[in-house]
Design a protein around this motif. Structure first.
Motif, mmCIF file in Angstrom:
data_model
loop_
_atom_site.group_PDB
_atom_site.id
_atom_site.type_symbol
_atom_site.label_atom_id
_atom_site.label_comp_id
_atom_site.label_asym_id
_atom_site.label_seq_id
_atom_site.Cartn_x
_atom_site.Cartn_y
_atom_site.Cartn_z
ATOM 1 N N ALA A 81 26.339 -21.395 11.483
ATOM 2 C CA ALA A 81 25.531 -21.975 10.408
ATOM 3 C C ALA A 81 24.235 -21.172 10.231
ATOM 4 C CB ALA A 81 25.230 -23.438 10.712
ATOM 5 N N ASN A 82 23.636 -20.749 11.348
ATOM 6 C CA ASN A 82 22.423 -19.920 11.280
ATOM 7 C C ASN A 82 22.702 -18.568 10.646
ATOM 8 O OD1 ASN A 82 20.455 -21.556 12.287
ATOM 9 N ND2 ASN A 82 20.881 -21.022 14.434
ATOM 10 N N GLN A 83 23.927 -18.083 10.859
ATOM 11 C CA GLN A 83 24.297 -16.780 10.288
ATOM 12 C C GLN A 83 24.652 -16.893 8.806
ATOM 13 O OE1 GLN A 83 27.090 -16.177 13.731
ATOM 14 N NE2 GLN A 83 26.582 -14.024 13.449
ATOM 15 N N GLY A 84 24.625 -18.112 8.288
ATOM 16 C CA GLY A 84 24.792 -18.275 6.836
ATOM 17 C C GLY A 84 26.076 -18.951 6.397
ATOM 18 N N ILE A 85 26.917 -19.386 7.332
ATOM 19 C CA ILE A 85 28.138 -20.096 6.925
ATOM 20 C C ILE A 85 27.733 -21.520 6.511
ATOM 21 C CG2 ILE A 85 30.458 -20.862 7.625
ATOM 22 C CD1 ILE A 85 30.098 -17.778 7.650
ATOM 23 N N LYS A 86 28.073 -21.880 5.266
ATOM 24 C CA LYS A 86 27.611 -23.178 4.748
ATOM 25 C C LYS A 86 28.721 -24.198 4.602
ATOM 26 C CE LYS A 86 23.703 -21.329 2.164
ATOM 27 N NZ LYS A 86 23.955 -19.907 2.421
ATOM 28 N N VAL A 90 34.877 -25.435 6.771
ATOM 29 C CA VAL A 90 35.100 -24.256 7.614
ATOM 30 C C VAL A 90 34.413 -24.443 8.969
ATOM 31 C CG1 VAL A 90 34.677 -21.773 7.835
ATOM 32 C CG2 VAL A 90 35.420 -22.713 5.636
ATOM 33 N N LEU A 91 33.187 -24.933 8.945
ATOM 34 C CA LEU A 91 32.467 -25.155 10.217
ATOM 35 C C LEU A 91 33.225 -26.187 11.064
ATOM 36 C CD1 LEU A 91 28.772 -25.184 8.905
ATOM 37 C CD2 LEU A 91 29.843 -23.406 10.313
ATOM 38 N N GLY A 92 33.750 -27.200 10.419
ATOM 39 C CA GLY A 92 34.534 -28.214 11.144
ATOM 40 C C GLY A 92 35.789 -27.623 11.755
ATOM 41 N N ALA A 93 36.432 -26.725 11.000
ATOM 42 C CA ALA A 93 37.646 -26.078 11.517
ATOM 43 C C ALA A 93 37.314 -25.189 12.711
ATOM 44 C CB ALA A 93 38.303 -25.256 10.411
ATOM 45 N N ALA A 111 34.981 -16.341 25.282
ATOM 46 C CA ALA A 111 35.679 -16.942 24.138
ATOM 47 C C ALA A 111 34.752 -17.358 23.001
ATOM 48 C CB ALA A 111 36.513 -18.147 24.591
ATOM 49 N N TYR A 112 33.542 -17.809 23.328
ATOM 50 C CA TYR A 112 32.673 -18.327 22.270
ATOM 51 C C TYR A 112 31.482 -17.419 21.988
ATOM 52 C CZ TYR A 112 35.851 -22.137 22.590
ATOM 53 O OH TYR A 112 37.013 -22.863 22.579
ATOM 54 N N VAL A 113 31.567 -16.180 22.514
ATOM 55 C CA VAL A 113 30.592 -15.154 22.161
ATOM 56 C C VAL A 113 31.006 -14.633 20.791
ATOM 57 C CG1 VAL A 113 29.782 -12.847 22.826
ATOM 58 C CG2 VAL A 113 30.250 -14.566 24.587
ATOM 59 N N ASP A 114 30.033 -14.254 19.963
ATOM 60 C CA ASP A 114 30.406 -13.783 18.624
ATOM 61 C C ASP A 114 30.834 -12.317 18.685
ATOM 62 O OD1 ASP A 114 30.935 -14.135 15.946
ATOM 63 O OD2 ASP A 114 28.968 -13.403 15.342
ATOM 64 N N ALA A 115 32.023 -12.107 19.211
ATOM 65 C CA ALA A 115 32.529 -10.742 19.358
ATOM 66 C C ALA A 115 34.038 -10.763 19.227
ATOM 67 C CB ALA A 115 32.144 -10.211 20.745
ATOM 68 N N TYR A 129 32.327 -15.144 13.561
ATOM 69 C CA TYR A 129 31.583 -15.089 12.295
ATOM 70 C C TYR A 129 32.473 -14.597 11.158
ATOM 71 C CZ TYR A 129 28.775 -13.434 8.475
ATOM 72 O OH TYR A 129 28.308 -13.208 7.208
ATOM 73 N N ILE A 130 33.215 -13.526 11.399
ATOM 74 C CA ILE A 130 33.985 -12.932 10.295
ATOM 75 C C ILE A 130 35.161 -13.835 9.908
ATOM 76 C CG2 ILE A 130 35.608 -11.397 11.532
ATOM 77 C CD1 ILE A 130 33.452 -10.306 8.551
ATOM 78 N N VAL A 131 35.724 -14.545 10.887
ATOM 79 C CA VAL A 131 36.796 -15.504 10.583
ATOM 80 C C VAL A 131 36.243 -16.590 9.650
ATOM 81 C CG1 VAL A 131 38.292 -17.302 11.570
ATOM 82 C CG2 VAL A 131 38.090 -15.084 12.719
ATOM 83 N N ALA A 132 35.104 -17.139 10.033
ATOM 84 C CA ALA A 132 34.491 -18.205 9.228
ATOM 85 C C ALA A 132 34.083 -17.690 7.850
ATOM 86 C CB ALA A 132 33.278 -18.771 9.966
ATOM 87 N N ARG A 133 33.488 -16.514 7.825
ATOM 88 C CA ARG A 133 32.991 -15.939 6.566
ATOM 89 C C ARG A 133 34.141 -15.694 5.583
ATOM 90 N NH1 ARG A 133 30.029 -15.197 2.456
ATOM 91 N NH2 ARG A 133 29.462 -13.103 1.835
ATOM 92 N N MET A 134 35.231 -15.085 6.105
ATOM 93 C CA MET A 134 36.353 -14.770 5.222
ATOM 94 C C MET A 134 36.995 -16.039 4.671
ATOM 95 S SD MET A 134 38.098 -11.548 7.157
ATOM 96 C CE MET A 134 39.105 -10.839 5.870
ATOM 97 N N ILE A 135 37.091 -17.053 5.512
ATOM 98 C CA ILE A 135 37.737 -18.286 5.041
ATOM 99 C C ILE A 135 36.824 -19.009 4.044
ATOM 100 C CG2 ILE A 135 38.755 -20.496 5.726
ATOM 101 C CD1 ILE A 135 39.600 -19.187 8.355
ATOM 102 N N GLU A 136 35.523 -18.935 4.305
ATOM 103 C CA GLU A 136 34.574 -19.542 3.358
ATOM 104 C C GLU A 136 34.677 -18.873 1.984
ATOM 105 O OE1 GLU A 136 30.164 -21.014 3.976
ATOM 106 O OE2 GLU A 136 30.166 -18.837 3.829
ATOM 107 N N VAL A 137 34.742 -17.541 1.993
ATOM 108 C CA VAL A 137 34.844 -16.797 0.727
ATOM 109 C C VAL A 137 36.182 -17.098 0.051
ATOM 110 C CG1 VAL A 137 35.043 -14.470 -0.265
ATOM 111 C CG2 VAL A 137 33.282 -14.950 1.451
ATOM 112 N N LEU A 138 37.235 -17.172 0.851
ATOM 113 C CA LEU A 138 38.572 -17.448 0.310
ATOM 114 C C LEU A 138 38.605 -18.813 -0.374
ATOM 115 C CD1 LEU A 138 41.387 -15.967 0.495
ATOM 116 C CD2 LEU A 138 41.960 -17.643 2.245
ATOM 117 N N ARG A 139 38.004 -19.786 0.296
ATOM 118 C CA ARG A 139 38.048 -21.164 -0.186
ATOM 119 C C ARG A 139 37.114 -21.391 -1.372
ATOM 120 N NH1 ARG A 139 37.535 -26.612 0.790
ATOM 121 N NH2 ARG A 139 35.361 -26.684 1.391
ATOM 122 N N ASN A 140 35.935 -20.800 -1.287
ATOM 123 C CA ASN A 140 34.959 -20.920 -2.378
ATOM 124 C C ASN A 140 34.736 -22.382 -2.763
ATOM 125 O OD1 ASN A 140 33.184 -19.790 -4.236
ATOM 126 N ND2 ASN A 140 34.725 -19.784 -5.863
ATOM 127 N N GLY A 141 34.786 -23.247 -1.765
ATOM 128 C CA GLY A 141 34.548 -24.672 -2.018
ATOM 129 C C GLY A 141 35.715 -25.393 -2.678
#
Ligand code: SAH
Length: 276
Positions: A81-86, A90-93, A111-115, A129-141
């Motif tokens: 969320a701090n990195q910008g995932i809104k 997606v955050l719940g998933a 496992a939970y390091v951002d790498a 981060y990239i998993v969340a970001r890509m899915i957020e962009v894909l979903r677009n709300g």
């Protein structure tokens, strides 16, 4: 149902049957686990965590590591969320799917390091981060009905997608990784993910069109077959490039028109043709 019947890919009828069985009060015993609070948190975040996701929480107890607690995963989600995932769904998933269950025991502390983390065969599980970001962009709300993922790897992103999309198809070109994903996902009994062994550059014509396509490996360009298998109004997210890669969003606006938008730099393993 035998163990064999539960193998992926699962048929749609087995999905329906499974849902019927669980809603008809089958004698499945719900045991409170250390993950119970996480399930509740995920449910309140997403409002639609599926029974499959709930079951996965207590699946595979021998791979549960005491150090991997729900608070570590919650901290990961707070970082996202701090990195910008809104996107709350997606955050719940990301909170619902236990990433450590996809990682080999020796690397579980990461496992939970951002790498990204090695999964064998010179491949990696993508960074959270990239998993969340890509899915957020894909979903677009919006609503994702049918999604195609190219590059199943260990199956982690497919599991995250299973929370946000109705149907997920995922293709992997390295047979042992396809099998690894099957092994990882089987105890989680996710009914809406179908795994396919093959060359994802060809897409999956028999299940097309897709309203979302996500590539977990970078090519020099996006294969035309994938563009052709997008529904009109559909979205595709892919890393593009070699040493320098960028995340690209492609929107299909008509039968013959695709709009490309470059988002941000990224780093993925290469998209390769053929199967091994
Ligand atoms: N989504 C995965 C990431 C795996 S890394 C996860 O959550 O772990 C990317 C994967 O893409 C690798 O496993 C690699 O073998 C696969 N890949 C590369 N080119 C491919 C192709 N043409 N078709 C299918 N899979 C491909």
């Amino acid at each position: 149902m035998t163990g064999k019947d539960r193998r992926f890919p699962l048929s749609l009828s087995s999905v329906v049957d499974q849902q019927k069985r669980s809603s008809s009060g089958s004698p499945s015993v719900r045991v409170a686990t250390p993950q119970t609070a996480t399930q509740n948190a995920a449910r309140s975040l997403t409002g639609r965590v599926t029974p499959a996701i709930e079951r996965r929480m207590s699946a595979n107890p021998e791979r549960q590591q005491p150090l991997v607690s729900e608070s570590v995963r919650r901290a990961m989600v707070a970082r996202l969320a701090n990195q910008g995932i809104k996107d709350k769904l997606v955050l719940g998933a990301m909170e619902a799917v236990q990433r450590h269950l996809f990682i080999e025991p020796g690397l579980v502390a990461q496992a939970y390091v951002d790498a990204s983390i090695p999964i064998g065969y010179q491949q990696t599980i993508s960074q959270p981060y990239i998993v969340a970001r890509m899915i957020e962009v894909l979903r677009n709300g919006g609503v994702l009905n049918r999604v195609l993922e190219i590059g199943t790897g260990c199956g982690y992103q497919a599991a995250v997608l299973s929370v946000v999309a109705t149907e997920v198809y995922s293709i992997e070109r390295i047979r042992p990784l396809h099998e690894l994903a099957r092994t990882n996902l089987r105890p989680m009994r996710i009914a809406n993910v179908r795994l396919q062994y093959g060359d994802g550059m060809l897409g999956l014509a028999q299940a097309a069109p897709f309203d979302g396509i996500i590539l977990a490996a970078a090519g020099l360009n996006i294969p035309q077959a994938l563009l052709d298998q997008m529904s009109i109004g559909g979205r595709l997210v892919a890393p593009v490039g070699a040493r320098h890669q960028v995340l690209q969003l492609v929107e299909r606006v008509s039968k013959f028109d695709w709009v490309h938008t470059t988002l941000e730099d990224c780093h993925f393993v290469p998209l390769q043709a053929g199967t091994v």
